[in-house]
Design a protein around this motif. Structure first.
Motif, PDB file in Angstrom:
ATOM      1  N   PHE A 336     -17.920  17.322  97.674  1.00  0.00           N
ATOM      2  CA  PHE A 336     -16.662  17.092  97.276  1.00  0.00           C
ATOM      3  C   PHE A 336     -15.753  16.264  97.787  1.00  0.00           C
ATOM      4  N   ARG A 339     -16.677  12.723  96.589  1.00  0.00           N
ATOM      5  CA  ARG A 339     -16.641  12.299  95.291  1.00  0.00           C
ATOM      6  C   ARG A 339     -15.005  12.502  94.827  1.00  0.00           C
ATOM      7  N   HIS A 340     -14.342  13.546  95.290  1.00  0.00           N
ATOM      8  CA  HIS A 340     -13.056  13.855  94.419  1.00  0.00           C
ATOM      9  C   HIS A 340     -11.746  13.799  95.655  1.00  0.00           C
ATOM     10  N   ALA A 404      -5.763  20.851  95.234  1.00  0.00           N
ATOM     11  CA  ALA A 404      -6.375  20.067  94.112  1.00  0.00           C
ATOM     12  C   ALA A 404      -5.977  20.089  92.878  1.00  0.00           C
ATOM     13  N   ILE A 409      -6.199  17.626  87.944  1.00  0.00           N
ATOM     14  CA  ILE A 409      -7.551  17.481  88.327  1.00  0.00           C
ATOM     15  C   ILE A 409      -8.010  16.136  88.020  1.00  0.00           C
ATOM     16  N   PRO A 412      -7.331  12.072  92.566  1.00  0.00           N
ATOM     17  CA  PRO A 412      -8.087  12.375  93.861  1.00  0.00           C
ATOM     18  C   PRO A 412      -7.206  13.260  94.839  1.00  0.00           C
ATOM     19  N   THR A 413      -7.824  14.386  95.328  1.00  0.00           N
ATOM     20  CA  THR A 413      -7.167  15.077  95.990  1.00  0.00           C
ATOM     21  C   THR A 413      -6.892  14.809  97.536  1.00  0.00           C
ATOM     22  N   THR A 474     -22.047  25.137  92.280  1.00  0.00           N
ATOM     23  CA  THR A 474     -20.960  24.048  92.031  1.00  0.00           C
ATOM     24  C   THR A 474     -21.387  22.770  91.417  1.00  0.00           C
ATOM     25  N   GLU A 481     -16.907  13.463  85.687  1.00  0.00           N
ATOM     26  CA  GLU A 481     -16.262  13.585  87.149  1.00  0.00           C
ATOM     27  C   GLU A 481     -14.974  14.722  87.185  1.00  0.00           C
ATOM     28  N   GLU A 482     -14.322  14.754  86.031  1.00  0.00           N
ATOM     29  CA  GLU A 482     -13.089  15.603  85.942  1.00  0.00           C
ATOM     30  C   GLU A 482     -13.739  17.196  85.665  1.00  0.00           C
ATOM     31  N   LYS A 485     -15.457  18.309  88.902  1.00  0.00           N
ATOM     32  CA  LYS A 485     -14.554  18.568  89.822  1.00  0.00           C
ATOM     33  C   LYS A 485     -13.987  19.981  89.468  1.00  0.00           C
ATOM     34  N   GLN A 486     -13.659  20.341  88.240  1.00  0.00           N
ATOM     35  CA  GLN A 486     -13.105  21.753  87.947  1.00  0.00           C
ATOM     36  C   GLN A 486     -14.357  22.910  88.327  1.00  0.00           C
TER      37      GLN A 486
END
Length: 548
Positions: A336, A339-340, A404, A409, A412-413, A474, A481-482, A485-486
Motif C-alpha cells: 500500500f 502504490r498509494h 486516505a 481516493i 496519494p495518501t 486486500t 489503482e483507485e 486502493k478502496q
C-alpha cells in the motif's frame, strides 16, 4: 536525484535517512563492544551478558528485517507471483518462523540447552541469508527458485532454534523477583529494534535501488557478525543456558539433535511451497499443543501454577488477534505504501524502519512508565495492557483509512498517516510484546519455561498466517489503482473496528485474568551452586509487589 559519496538517492531525505542509519548501526556496534569488554561485572546495573545477548540479537534482527523489508517485493517483482499468492507465501513463511521455536524450545529444554540451540540456529540463519543473495534470472520457471525455497527453510529452522531460546537466556541472568527483569527485557527488545530499524533502511535501499542480491547479501553479513559475537562472548553468559542433563547428549546424541534440525529444513523446504499445508499444520498442531499444555496444567501442577498457565494461555490467544493485524506491515501495508502513498521519493521498503525507530525511542519511556506506576501501585495489569494493545492496533488502521479517504481516493495518501499508523501499532506493541515475553517466563514453572515461550511464538505463527489471509483479501490486481486502493481501505476499516471491540472486551475481563496470575505468591527458584545456576529458564517479569 541526489548524488551521495558512494550512492545515488531519489531525494535528500532518503540520502540522510540512509546515512543516519549507517552511523547509528556503527555507533551501536562500537558501543556494544565497549560495554561487553569493560572489566566490571555489571554495566549500568545489568550483567554484561545482557549486552552480549543484545548485540547477538541486534545483528540477527538486522538480517531478518533486512530480508523482510524486501521479501514481498521480491516475491511479486522478481519471482512474478500474483499478489494474493505472494501474500499467502509471505504469511506461511512468517508463520513457520514463529512455529519453529516450539520444537527448538523443546529440544533446548530436554537436551542441548539454550546456548547450543542459539548457536546452531545462528549457523543455519547465516547460511540461509547468504543463499537469499542467489537470485537467478527470476520467474517461477527459473531453477534457482529452489535455492530461494532452501534459503527460506534455513531461516525458518534457524529462527526456531534461536528465537525462543535467546529470550529465555535473558531471563536466566536474573532471579525471578529481581526488579531489573522488565527493564532488562525492554533493553533487549530495544536491541532487537536497533537491528530492525537500520536493516530496513540500509538493506531496503540497496535491494530496491541496486539489486536484490545486495540487500540480501548485506543481511547475511549482519547475521555472521551476530554469530561471531555470540561465540566469542560465551564467558559473559556465566554458564547460563547449558544442558540440564549433559548425559542426554553424550555419545553422538548431540549431533543426532542437529541432524533432526537439518531434517526440519527439508520439511520446511517442502511446506513453504505448499502453503495450504501450513494452515492445516497450524490448526492440528496448535490444537494439540494447547491441549497438551492445559492437560499438563490440570493433571500435574499445583492449583496456583495451574491458574498461571490458564492466564498465560489467555494472553497467548489474545496476542493472535494483535499479530494478525500488526503483521500487515511487511505485506499489504508495505505494498500500500509503495502504490498509494506520497513517499517523498523514499523507497517503500525503507518505511519498514518506522516501527523499529519508534521502539528505540519509546521503549525506555515505557520502561520508566511501568516502573513509575508500579511504585505508586497504579501499574495496569498484564491483561489490561494486552487489551490496550489490541485497541491501538485497530485504531492505527482506522486512522489510516480516515486519512486516505479525507484527501480523496484518487489522491496519494499523505505520508504522515503511515507514520501515524506505525506510531499506534508501536505503542500497542510496547503494551504487548515485551510484556508478553516477561509474562511467559514469569507465569510458567521452570521446567516448562521454553515450552510456554515456544507456545507464545506459536501464537505469533498463527497470527502471521492469519495476517497473510487478511493481506490476500486486500489484493486488487486487475481492477485499477483507485478500486484496488478502496479494497484495501475497506478491509482495513473492517479489521480495525473488530480489533477495537475485542480490545475493549479483554480490558473488561482483565481483573479475572489478573487473579489467576497469583502474583503475590511467586517466589524465586532455589539455586544451588554455579553448576545449577540459571539452568532452568526463569521468569522475565517484574517483582510481585507490582500490579502486572
Amino acid at each position: 536525484m541526489v548524488e551521495g559519496v558512494f550512492f545515488t538517492f531519489d531525494s535528500a531525505f532518503e540520502m540522510w535517512t540512509f546515512r543516519v542509519a549507517v552511523i547509528a548501526l556503527a555507533a551501536f556496534l562500537i558501543g556494544g563492544v565497549v560495554l561487553i569488554t569493560r572489566p566490571q561485572e555489571e554495566v549500568i546495573g545489568h550483567p554484561k551478558g545482557l549486552f552480549l545477548l543484545f548485540m547477538a540479537e541486534m545483528w540477527e534482527r538486522f538480517s531478518y528485517y533486512g530480508m523482510r523489508a524486501l521479501l514481498i517485493f521480491y516475491l511479486i517483482q522478481h519471482w512474478m507471483f500474483a499478489e494474493e499468492k505472494a501474500y499467502v507465501i509471505y504469511g506461511a513463511y512468517t508463520a513457520l518462523v514463529y512455529i519453529a521455536p516450539v520444537v527448538g524450545g523443546y529440544l533446548a529444554d530436554q537436551y542441548i540447552g539454550q546456548r547450543k540451540a542459539v548457536l546452531f540456529g545462528a549457523v543455519l540463519l547465516t547460511f540461509g541469508h547468504f543463499f537469499m543473495a542467489f537470485e537467478g534470472s527470476g520467474g517461477q520457471a527459473d531453477p534457482m527458485i529452489n535455492v530461494f525455497w532452501l534459503a527460506l527453510a534455513l531461516i525458518i529452522v534457524g529462527s526456531g532454534f534461536l528465537k525462543a531460546n535467546i529470550s529465555v537466556i535473558v531471563g536466566q541472568l536474573y532471579p525471578r523477583t529481581d526488579v531489573r527483569r522488565d527493564p532488562a527485557y525492554t533493553i533487549f527488545y530495544m536491541g532487537i529494534n536497533v537491528g530492525a530499524a537500520t536493516a530496513s533502511i540500509i538493506c531496503g535501499y540497496l535491494g530496491q535501488t541496486y539489486g536484490w542480491e545486495y540487500g540480501f547479501g548485506l543481511a547475511g553479513i549482519g547475521m555472521l557478525i551476530g554469530l561471531i559475537f555470540f561465540v566469542v562472548g560465551k564467558p559473559l553468559l556465566l554458564g547460563r543456558g547449558e544442558p540440564k542433563d549433559p548425559a542426554k547428549i553424550k555419545g553422538g546424541k548431540e549431533f543426532a539433535i542437529y541432524g533432526a534440525g537439518l531434517a526440519m529444513v527439508a520439511l520446511c523446504w517442502a511446506a513453504i511451497q505448499y502453503q495450504e499445508l501450513v494452515g492445516t499444520v497450524l490448526g492440528v498442531f496448535g490444537g494439540g499443543l494447547v491441549a497438551y499444555v492445559l492437560f499438563t496444567a490440570v493433571t500435574k501442577l499445583a492449583p496456583e501454577e495451574r491458574d498461571r498457565i490458564f492466564a498465560a494461555m489467555f494472553l497467548i490467544l489474545t496476542s493472535i488477534v494483535f499479530w494478525a493485524l500488526f503483521e500487515q506491515a511487511g505485506s499489504s501495508l508495505n505494498v500500500f505504501t509503495d502504490r498509494h502513498v506520497d513517499t517523498q521519493g523514499v523507497n517503500a521498503s525503507m518505511f519498514q524502519s518506522i516501527n523499529a525507530i519508534y521502539i528505540v525511542l519509546l521503549a525506555p519511556l515505557f520502561a520508566m512508565l511501568w516502573q513509575g506506576l508500579a511504585r505508586k501501585g497504579a501499574e495496569p495489569s498484564t491483561p489490561m495492557k494486552f487489551g490496550l494493545a489490541v485497541i491501538q492496533v485497530g485504531l492505527g488502521f482506522l486512522v489510516l483509512v480516515w486519512g486516505a479517504e479525507s484527501v480523496g481516493i484518487n489522491v496519494p495518501t499523505p505520508v504522515i498517516f503511515i507514520f501515524l499508523i506505525y506510531l499506534l501499532h508501536t505503542t500497542g506493541e510496547l503494551c504487548l510484546s515485551p510484556v508478553g515475553l516477561s509474562a511467559m517466563n514469569r507465569l510458567s514453572p521452570g521446567h516448562m519455561a521454553s515450552l510456554i515461550m515456544g507456545t507464545w511464538f506459536f501464537a505469533s505463527a498463527t497470527g502471521n498466517f492469519a495476517a497473510g489471509l487478511i493481506a490476500a483479501a486486500t489484493g486488487g490486481e486487475g481492477v485499477g489503482e483507485e478500486a484496488g486502493k478502496q479494497v484495501v481501505l475497506d478491509v482495513y476499516s473492517t479489521v480495525g473496528w473488530y480489533a477495537v471491540a475485542i480490545g475493549v472486551g479483554v480490558m473488561v475481563i482483565s481483573p479475572l485474568i489478573k487473579r489467576l496470575m497469583h502474583l503475590d505468591s511467586i517466589k524465586d527458584d532455589a539455586l544451588e551452586g554455579q553448576a545449577e545456576a540459571g539452568l532452568e529458564a526463569q521468569e522475565g517479569g517484574v517483582h510481585p509487589t507490582s500490579r502486572v
